[in-house]
Scaffold this motif. Structure first.
Motif, PDB file in Angstrom:
ATOM      1  N   ALA A 189     -49.407 -68.321 -57.708  1.00  0.00           N
ATOM      2  CA  ALA A 189     -50.170 -67.081 -57.661  1.00  0.00           C
ATOM      3  C   ALA A 189     -49.521 -65.995 -58.519  1.00  0.00           C
ATOM      4  O   ALA A 189     -50.207 -65.296 -59.280  1.00  0.00           O
ATOM      5  CB  ALA A 189     -50.299 -66.606 -56.223  1.00  0.00           C
ATOM      6  N   VAL A 240     -46.856 -72.247 -53.802  1.00  0.00           N
ATOM      7  CA  VAL A 240     -48.139 -71.555 -53.883  1.00  0.00           C
ATOM      8  C   VAL A 240     -47.937 -70.099 -54.274  1.00  0.00           C
ATOM      9  O   VAL A 240     -48.700 -69.538 -55.064  1.00  0.00           O
ATOM     10  CB  VAL A 240     -48.899 -71.667 -52.543  1.00  0.00           C
ATOM     11  N   ALA A 275     -54.189 -74.201 -57.290  1.00  0.00           N
ATOM     12  CA  ALA A 275     -53.473 -73.787 -56.080  1.00  0.00           C
ATOM     13  C   ALA A 275     -53.823 -74.693 -54.901  1.00  0.00           C
ATOM     14  O   ALA A 275     -52.947 -75.137 -54.154  1.00  0.00           O
ATOM     15  CB  ALA A 275     -53.807 -72.336 -55.747  1.00  0.00           C
ATOM     16  N   LEU A 276     -55.114 -74.973 -54.748  1.00  0.00           N
ATOM     17  CA  LEU A 276     -55.548 -75.812 -53.624  1.00  0.00           C
ATOM     18  C   LEU A 276     -55.024 -77.233 -53.758  1.00  0.00           C
ATOM     19  O   LEU A 276     -54.582 -77.838 -52.774  1.00  0.00           O
ATOM     20  CB  LEU A 276     -57.072 -75.809 -53.536  1.00  0.00           C
ATOM     21  N   GLU A 302     -51.301 -77.279 -52.954  1.00  0.00           N
ATOM     22  CA  GLU A 302     -51.099 -77.073 -51.521  1.00  0.00           C
ATOM     23  C   GLU A 302     -51.418 -78.349 -50.746  1.00  0.00           C
ATOM     24  O   GLU A 302     -50.669 -78.760 -49.852  1.00  0.00           O
ATOM     25  CB  GLU A 302     -51.991 -75.911 -51.032  1.00  0.00           C
ATOM     26  N   VAL A 338     -58.030 -65.239 -66.834  1.00  0.00           N
ATOM     27  CA  VAL A 338     -58.504 -64.250 -65.870  1.00  0.00           C
ATOM     28  C   VAL A 338     -58.263 -62.845 -66.411  1.00  0.00           C
ATOM     29  O   VAL A 338     -59.160 -61.991 -66.420  1.00  0.00           O
ATOM     30  CB  VAL A 338     -57.788 -64.428 -64.514  1.00  0.00           C
ATOM     31  N   VAL A 376     -57.637 -71.661 -61.606  1.00  0.00           N
ATOM     32  CA  VAL A 376     -56.441 -71.286 -60.852  1.00  0.00           C
ATOM     33  C   VAL A 376     -56.605 -71.666 -59.383  1.00  0.00           C
ATOM     34  O   VAL A 376     -55.696 -72.209 -58.747  1.00  0.00           O
ATOM     35  CB  VAL A 376     -56.178 -69.765 -60.949  1.00  0.00           C
ATOM     36  N   ALA A 377     -57.787 -71.357 -58.843  1.00  0.00           N
ATOM     37  CA  ALA A 377     -58.051 -71.671 -57.442  1.00  0.00           C
ATOM     38  C   ALA A 377     -57.885 -73.170 -57.193  1.00  0.00           C
ATOM     39  O   ALA A 377     -57.240 -73.583 -56.221  1.00  0.00           O
ATOM     40  CB  ALA A 377     -59.459 -71.210 -57.061  1.00  0.00           C
ATOM     41  N   LEU A 429     -63.565 -65.153 -67.255  1.00  0.00           N
ATOM     42  CA  LEU A 429     -62.963 -64.622 -66.044  1.00  0.00           C
ATOM     43  C   LEU A 429     -63.166 -65.549 -64.862  1.00  0.00           C
ATOM     44  O   LEU A 429     -62.215 -65.986 -64.204  1.00  0.00           O
ATOM     45  CB  LEU A 429     -63.562 -63.242 -65.751  1.00  0.00           C
ATOM     46  N   VAL A 430     -64.415 -65.873 -64.579  1.00  0.00           N
ATOM     47  CA  VAL A 430     -64.700 -66.685 -63.414  1.00  0.00           C
ATOM     48  C   VAL A 430     -64.224 -68.128 -63.630  1.00  0.00           C
ATOM     49  O   VAL A 430     -63.729 -68.771 -62.705  1.00  0.00           O
ATOM     50  CB  VAL A 430     -66.205 -66.652 -63.073  1.00  0.00           C
ATOM     51  N   THR A 468     -49.966 -66.409 -62.171  1.00  0.00           N
ATOM     52  CA  THR A 468     -51.293 -66.010 -62.624  1.00  0.00           C
ATOM     53  C   THR A 468     -51.272 -64.542 -63.043  1.00  0.00           C
ATOM     54  O   THR A 468     -51.813 -64.165 -64.073  1.00  0.00           O
ATOM     55  CB  THR A 468     -52.330 -66.212 -61.512  1.00  0.00           C
ATOM     56  N   ILE A 469     -50.652 -63.710 -62.226  1.00  0.00           N
ATOM     57  CA  ILE A 469     -50.591 -62.284 -62.533  1.00  0.00           C
ATOM     58  C   ILE A 469     -49.679 -62.025 -63.730  1.00  0.00           C
ATOM     59  O   ILE A 469     -49.863 -61.054 -64.458  1.00  0.00           O
ATOM     60  CB  ILE A 469     -50.068 -61.491 -61.324  1.00  0.00           C
ATOM     61  N   ALA A 507     -60.558 -68.098 -63.064  1.00  0.00           N
ATOM     62  CA  ALA A 507     -60.295 -67.923 -61.641  1.00  0.00           C
ATOM     63  C   ALA A 507     -60.526 -69.235 -60.896  1.00  0.00           C
ATOM     64  O   ALA A 507     -59.745 -69.622 -60.014  1.00  0.00           O
ATOM     65  CB  ALA A 507     -61.189 -66.824 -61.072  1.00  0.00           C
ATOM     66  N   LEU A 508     -61.589 -69.909 -61.267  1.00  0.00           N
ATOM     67  CA  LEU A 508     -61.909 -71.188 -60.629  1.00  0.00           C
ATOM     68  C   LEU A 508     -60.809 -72.213 -60.871  1.00  0.00           C
ATOM     69  O   LEU A 508     -60.365 -72.914 -59.953  1.00  0.00           O
ATOM     70  CB  LEU A 508     -63.242 -71.701 -61.188  1.00  0.00           C
TER      71      LEU A 508
END
Lengths: 248, 226
Positions: free
Chosen positions: A166, A162, A206-207, A210, A183, A202-203, A195-196, A169-170, A199-200
Motif C-alpha cells: 500500500a 500488505v 494486494a488481495l 494477502e 493511479v 493494485v487492489a 486511474l481506475v 503505491t503512494i 487502482a484495480l
C-alpha cells in the motif's frame, strides 16, 4: 472528469486495461508490476532482517514489550505520505531510495510486535518443562518458542507486506515507480481509464498477496493440525492491537 | 512588519521557520479544520454503520464469515486504490475521500464492537435474563456498557488511523494537512512539510488522549477495581 458517469468510466478502464501497448515496455503494466513486487520484497526483507531477530530475542527474555507495542502505536499515528515527502524533500530526494527507507520504516513495527508477542505469549509451562528437560536457552528459542510463535510471525509478515504494498503505491507521488504510478498519473491527468485501471491492478495485487500469505500462515502453524478441537492455550493477547495496522 | 532580510528562514528553506507559521496561519488553520472535519465525519458515520452491522452479525451468526470477510477484503486495499475505485461513482470530490475513510473506520469498528459484545461473560447475561431483562434492555444496560472498553479502544484505533489516512486525500485535493504536504512537495518547501506532518501526528495524539479520557470516564467501575 466522470462526465459520463460510472458506465463510461468503467468502459474507459476496460479500454485502458485491454490496450496491448499499455502492458509492454519500460513504462508498461508488466514493468510497473515487477517494480512494485521488487520494492515490496526488498523492503520487507530488510525490515524482517532487523525486526524479527530483535523481536524474537526480546520476547524470549520477556523484556521490552511496552517499547515494542508503543513503537507499533506510534507507527499507526504517523502518516506514510508525510514520511515519504519528508524523506523526499530532505536528504534523500525523490525516487526509490526515499521510497525504500520509508517502506522499511513502516514494515518494522508489525514485524517487531508480532515476533515479540509470538514468543512471549508461549505458555510458560512449556518453556519451563523444556528447561527442565535440559534444553539451553538458545535451544528453547529455536526448537520450542520459534515454532509456536510461527503463526504470529506469519501474521506480522502478512501485515507488513500488505502495508508495504500500500505504501509503495503512494510512493509514486514522490517519483517512485510501481503500479502506483498509474493511479497517481491518472489523478493528475484526469485520465479515468488509467486511474481506475491502476487502482484495480493494485487492489488485485494486494488481495492476491494477502491470500497467499494467509494460506502460508495456516501451513506454518504446528499446533493447528493437532489442535482442531481444543483452543490453543494462549493468554489473552491484545489481538486488536496486533492484528490491526496503520494504513497508508 | 519586519523588513524581509535576505537571510530569512523562508528564503533559506530551513526545516523550522517561525515566519512560515506567522505568514501562512490562514492556510494552516484551514487545512487543520478540513482534516478534523473529515476525521469526525468518517469516524462518526463509521460508528453509526458499524453498530447495526455488528448487531446483525450477532443476531444471524452465519453472516459473520461473509461480512467480516468482505470487510477484510476492503481493508486490504491500499487507500489510494480504494479512492481510485470510487472515482467512477463519486468523481474527484470530497465525497470520494469521505466514503473511503468511512469504509476503513467501519472495518475496524465492526470488529471491535463484535469483540466487545462477545466478550461479555455468559454468566452476566444469564443473571440479567434471570432478573427479567428483555433483549433490548440487556443490550443497552448490560452488554454495551461492559463492551465499552473494547469499543472505545477500537474507536481510538479507528480515529488515529483515519487521521493518518486523510492525508492521502491530497491526490484529490481533499487531504486536510495532506494538501499542505502535497503542495510543499512540488516546491520543496521544507518548513511546510515538517509543520504539517508534526501537526498531523499531534492531532492524532490529542485525539487518542481525549478518547482515552472518555473511556476512563465511561467506565468508572474499572478504576474502582484497582
Amino acid at each position: 472528469m466522470a462526465a459520463g458517469g460510472p458506465v463510461s468510466a468503467l468502459r474507459e478502464t476496460a479500454t485502458w486495461l485491454t490496450d496491448g501497448g499499455h502492458w509492454g515496455g519500460g513504462e508498461g503494466i508488466a514493468h510497473r508490476l515487477l517494480e512494485h513486487v521488487g520494492l515490496t520484497v526488498v523492503a520487507v526483507g530488510l525490515a524482517a532482517l532487523v525486526a524479527v531477530p530483535l523481536g524474537l530475542w526480546l520476547g524470549h527474555i520477556r523484556r521490552g514489550g511496552t517499547l515494542a507495542i508503543n513503537v507499533s502505536n506510534v507507527g499507526r499515528a504517523v502518516p506514510t505520505f508525510a514520511v515519504l515527502v519528508l524523506l523526499a524533500v530532505g536528504p534523500l530526494g525523490i525516487g526509490n531510495t526515499a521510497t525504500v527507507v520509508a517502506l522499511v520504516l513502516f514494515a518494522l513495527p508489525p514485524l517487531l510486535v508480532n515476533a515479540y508477542v509470538g514468543v512471549s505469549e508461549v505458555d510458560r509451562d512449556i518453556t519451563e518443562s523444556a528447561r527442565g528437560m535440559g534444553l539451553s536457552s538458545g535451544q528453547i528459542l529455536r526448537s520450542v518458542e520459534l515454532p509456536l510463535a510461527a503463526p504470529l510471525l506469519m501474521t506480522g509478515l502478512r501485515i507488513a507486506t500488505v502495508q508495504v504494498i500500500a505504501t509503495a503505491t503512494i510512493a509514486a507521488l514522490i517519483g517512485g515507480g510501481g503500479l502506483g504510478r498509474f493511479v497517481v498519473d491518472g489523478f493528475a491527468q484526469h485520465d479515468t481509464g488509467q486511474l481506475v485501471g491502476g487502482a484495480l491492478l493494485v487492489a488485485l495485487l494486494a488481495l492476491a498477496v494477502e491470500a497467499l500469505l494467509a494460506v502460508l500462515q495456516r501451513r506454518v502453524d504446528p499446533v493447528r493440525a493437532a489442535d482442531r478441537r481444543t483452543p490453543p492455550a494462549r493468554t489473552g493477547a491484545p489481538a486488536v492491537q496486533v492484528t490491526s495496522r496503520e494504513r497508508p | 512588519m519586519l523588513p524581509l532580510a535576505a537571510g530569512n528562514c523562508l528564503a533559506q528553506n530551513t526545516w523550522i521557520c517561525g515566519r512560515y507559521l506567522s505568514t501562512r496561519q490562514g492556510d494552516i488553520l484551514a487545512a487543520l479544520r478540513q482534516h478534523i472535519t473529515l476525521t469526525l465525519v468518517a469516524v462518526v458515520v463509521g460508528l453509526l454503520i458499524a453498530i447495526p452491522v455488528a448487531l446483525v452479525v450477532r443476531r444471524w451468526r452465519w453472516s459473520e464469515g461473509p461480512i467480516l470477510g468482505f470487510t477484510s477484503v476492503l481493508y486490504t486495499l491500499p487507500s489510494i486504490a480504494l479512492f481510485g475505485l470510487l472515482v467512477p461513482f463519486t468523481g474527484l470530490t470530497t465525497r470520494t475521500v469521505e466514503i473511503g475513510l468511512v469504509i476503513y473506520s467501519l472495518v475496524i469498528l465492526v470488529r471491535n464492537i463484535l469483540a466487545g459484545l462477545d466478550g461479555v461473560p455468559a454468566e452476566v447475561k444469564e443473571a440479567a435474563r434471570g432478573m427479567g431483562y428483555s433483549s433490548g434492555r440487556m443490550l443497552l444496560q448490560v452488554e454495551l456498557p461492559l463492551a465499552l472498553p473494547t469499543i472505545v479502544a477500537g474507536l481510538r484505533i479507528a480515529t488515529v488511523s483515519t487521521i493518518a489516512l486523510v492525508t492521502v486525500g491530497a491526490v484529490i485535493g481533499n487531504g486536510g494537512l495532506g494538501d499542505l504536504i502535497y503542495d510543499a512537495l512540488g516546491s520543496n518547501f521544507k518548513a511546510e512539510v515538517l509543520t504539517a506532518s508534526v501537526l498531523c501526528v499531534a492531532l492524532a495524539v490529542v485525539a487518542d488522549l481525549l478518547l482515552l479520557v472518555l473511556q476512563r470516564s465511561l467506565t468508572p467501575w474499572r478504576r474502582a477495581a484497582r
